[in-house]
Write an enzyme that holds these catalytic residues in place. Sequence first.
Site, PDB file in Angstrom:
ATOM      1  N   ASP A   1      -4.133  -9.202  13.588  1.00 21.58           N
ATOM      2  CA  ASP A   1      -4.095  -7.780  13.941  1.00 21.58           C
ATOM      3  C   ASP A   1      -2.992  -7.607  15.001  1.00 21.58           C
ATOM      4  O   ASP A   1      -3.122  -8.084  16.129  1.00 21.58           O
ATOM      5  CB  ASP A   1      -5.456  -7.352  14.482  1.00 21.58           C
ATOM      6  CG  ASP A   1      -5.533  -5.848  14.701  1.00 21.58           C
ATOM      7  OD1 ASP A   1      -4.528  -5.270  15.179  1.00 21.58           O
ATOM      8  OD2 ASP A   1      -6.582  -5.267  14.399  1.00 21.58           O
TER       9      ASP A   1
ATOM     10  N   ASP B   1      -4.337  -6.139   5.632  1.00 27.79           N
ATOM     11  CA  ASP B   1      -5.353  -6.925   6.342  1.00 27.79           C
ATOM     12  C   ASP B   1      -5.376  -8.372   5.863  1.00 27.79           C
ATOM     13  O   ASP B   1      -5.728  -9.266   6.613  1.00 27.79           O
ATOM     14  CB  ASP B   1      -6.731  -6.290   6.155  1.00 27.79           C
ATOM     15  CG  ASP B   1      -6.873  -5.015   6.984  1.00 27.79           C
ATOM     16  OD1 ASP B   1      -6.423  -5.037   8.150  1.00 27.79           O
ATOM     17  OD2 ASP B   1      -7.389  -4.011   6.468  1.00 27.79           O
TER      18      ASP B   1
ATOM     19  N   ASN C   1       0.840  -1.204   0.000  1.00 28.06           N
ATOM     20  CA  ASN C   1       0.000   0.000   0.000  1.00 28.06           C
ATOM     21  C   ASN C   1       0.874   1.252   0.000  1.00 28.06           C
ATOM     22  O   ASN C   1       2.099   1.161  -0.004  1.00 28.06           O
ATOM     23  CB  ASN C   1      -0.959  -0.028   1.203  1.00 28.06           C
ATOM     24  CG  ASN C   1      -0.215  -0.046   2.523  1.00 28.06           C
ATOM     25  OD1 ASN C   1       0.537   0.876   2.838  1.00 28.06           O
ATOM     26  ND2 ASN C   1      -0.400  -1.109   3.294  1.00 28.06           N
TER      27      ASN C   1
ATOM     28  N   PHE D   1      -3.295   3.772  15.520  1.00 24.95           N
ATOM     29  CA  PHE D   1      -3.561   4.792  14.511  1.00 24.95           C
ATOM     30  C   PHE D   1      -4.720   4.309  13.650  1.00 24.95           C
ATOM     31  O   PHE D   1      -4.857   3.104  13.425  1.00 24.95           O
ATOM     32  CB  PHE D   1      -2.331   5.021  13.625  1.00 24.95           C
ATOM     33  CG  PHE D   1      -1.493   6.181  14.081  1.00 24.95           C
ATOM     34  CD1 PHE D   1      -0.797   6.109  15.271  1.00 24.95           C
ATOM     35  CD2 PHE D   1      -1.421   7.348  13.329  1.00 24.95           C
ATOM     36  CE1 PHE D   1      -0.025   7.185  15.705  1.00 24.95           C
ATOM     37  CE2 PHE D   1      -0.655   8.422  13.751  1.00 24.95           C
ATOM     38  CZ  PHE D   1       0.042   8.347  14.937  1.00 24.95           C
TER      39      PHE D   1
HETATM   40  N1  CTP Z   1      -3.077  -2.776  12.763  1.00 28.64           N
HETATM   41  C1  CTP Z   1      -2.230  -3.802  13.124  1.00 28.64           C
HETATM   42  N2  CTP Z   1      -2.303  -4.997  12.483  1.00 28.64           N
HETATM   43  C2  CTP Z   1      -3.216  -5.200  11.492  1.00 28.64           C
HETATM   44  C3  CTP Z   1      -4.068  -4.148  11.119  1.00 28.64           C
HETATM   45  C4  CTP Z   1      -3.975  -2.949  11.774  1.00 28.64           C
HETATM   46  O1  CTP Z   1      -1.396  -3.624  14.021  1.00 28.64           O
HETATM   47  N3  CTP Z   1      -3.255  -6.375  10.890  1.00 28.64           N
HETATM   48  C5  CTP Z   1      -3.000  -1.511  13.505  1.00 28.64           C
HETATM   49  C6  CTP Z   1      -2.504  -0.328  12.703  1.00 28.64           C
HETATM   50  O2  CTP Z   1      -1.102  -0.193  12.828  1.00 28.64           O
HETATM   51  C7  CTP Z   1      -3.252   0.828  13.348  1.00 28.64           C
HETATM   52  C8  CTP Z   1      -4.552   0.218  13.781  1.00 28.64           C
HETATM   53  O3  CTP Z   1      -4.307  -1.179  13.883  1.00 28.64           O
HETATM   54  O4  CTP Z   1      -2.594   1.262  14.513  1.00 28.64           O
HETATM   55  C9  CTP Z   1      -5.720   0.512  12.902  1.00 28.64           C
HETATM   56  O5  CTP Z   1      -5.688  -0.217  11.772  1.00 28.64           O
HETATM   57  P1  CTP Z   1      -6.791  -0.095  10.581  1.00 28.64           P
HETATM   58  O6  CTP Z   1      -6.389  -0.999   9.498  1.00 28.64           O
HETATM   59  O7  CTP Z   1      -6.998   1.329  10.235  1.00 28.64           O
HETATM   60  O8  CTP Z   1      -8.076  -0.585  11.253  1.00 28.64           O
HETATM   61  P2  CTP Z   1      -8.801  -1.945  11.148  1.00 28.64           P
HETATM   62  O9  CTP Z   1      -8.836  -2.470  12.518  1.00 28.64           O
HETATM   63  O10 CTP Z   1      -8.158  -2.807  10.121  1.00 28.64           O
HETATM   64  O11 CTP Z   1     -10.252  -1.539  10.720  1.00 28.64           O
HETATM   65  P3  CTP Z   1     -10.844  -1.175   9.266  1.00 28.64           P
HETATM   66  O12 CTP Z   1     -10.149  -2.040   8.280  1.00 28.64           O
HETATM   67  O13 CTP Z   1     -12.277  -1.422   9.424  1.00 28.64           O
HETATM   68  O14 CTP Z   1     -10.564   0.292   9.045  1.00 28.64           O
END
Ligand code: CTP
Length: 407
Positions: A311, A282, A213, A332
């Site tokens: 996550d 994700d 990304n 974040f």
């Molecule tokens: N994050 C993480 N590991 C993942 C996805 C996210 O550590 N696999 C952390 C990011 O570093 C950030 C936070 O989670 O601090 C938010 O991630 P984000 O992708 O924006 O949120 P999601 O929980 O994935 O929700 P959505 O996809 O619905 O926005």
Amino acid sequence: MQDLAGKHIVLGLTGGIACYKSAELCRLFVKAGATVQVVMTEAAEQFITPVTMQALSGRTVYTSQWDTREPNNMPHINLSREADAIVLAPCSADFIARLVQGRSDDLLSLMCLARPMDRIPLLIAPAMNREMWAHPATQRNLMQVSADGATVLGVGSGWQACGETGDGRMLEPAQLLEDITAFFSPKLLAGHKVLVTAGPTFEALDPIRGITNHSSGKMGFAIARAAREAGAEVTLVAGPVHLPTPRGVTRVDVLSAQDMLEATTRAAEYASIFVATAAVADWRPATQSDQKIKKDGSGKTPVLEFVENADILLTVARSERAQSRKLFCVGFAAESENLVEHAKAKRQRKGIPLLVGNIGPLAFGQDDNALLLVDTHGVRELPRAPKLTLARELMTEIAARLPDWRV
Ligand code: CTP
């Protein structure tokens, strides 16, 4: 950025080829808002002229304790009393030895000896040949100047003007500026171990291709730098980005979300603050081909299947260490709309005390950003500013929450 606004620095040059870097250092100090008074030894004048240093600092250079410009004829007293710091760059092996002995037969050593030690810090950027650097006499002298209250800024490693390769080069001007800026910063996070994830992850499809990304890693790197400035020991787990490692920060490079999870959970066992800025993928491809996936000429496109990545933030936030309040977790959220609602919901879902929201498309790759802090008390905005400014403000906000936080 005017990181040294209001600071007055006495920049001392001693004899060494690294004097050519001092011209740039002087310029960086001035650009950062400092006023600079240059003092040179006789040996330094063999390498660079006072005219160059005068033009860059905008002040006449001092080279002799017998300078009659000072009405009381005491430049060693007058120059040091008005300084916020004396920076010796380059500081030769000979000059370090002179400091250790408390010699004072030229203006610069006299001024260092005459400085009020409790008020005026002395910072040293050594520069010398690798054998001179490694010599027990130099190392002994360095230990002694440190014990006597000076701050030794370290040396660089690599090709040397003498043609040899090794430790002992003077740090680059930008590195010195970073170290000196950190030196002046309030140590709000002293004793803390800060862990930061930054950048994108790369999920391989085959040895050639993958999915990633637009995250540049700039916010996370700025946070790592700001945490180090605030006195913390910092580990930065970085996805594939092209950014220099902030000074004094331990960097662990990773590629995939799984690598990042492993490196982060390992480091989290020792951390007291975790800031997750990484844009972690994700999903990853369900299978990874050992060989490049080839077109077969039929026009058929490959069908990709994905599995969800763990996550990382959630995993760390649920760890025993975070649950027992030994680890303060900050998430974040990069959103494209309804920032406040999404950020509030995400904080709850991740079970963390602080979530920082931003509008992703306005932040990715940019040098500035605007942040929204969401905690149990509500919402607070940090208005648009350079990422490093925001990172420093965030460190202050985190430090203020540490004594009493709730998820
Ligand atoms: N994050 C993480 N590991 C993942 C996805 C996210 O550590 N696999 C952390 C990011 O570093 C950030 C936070 O989670 O601090 C938010 O991630 P984000 O992708 O924006 O949120 P999601 O929980 O994935 O929700 P959505 O996809 O619905 O926005």
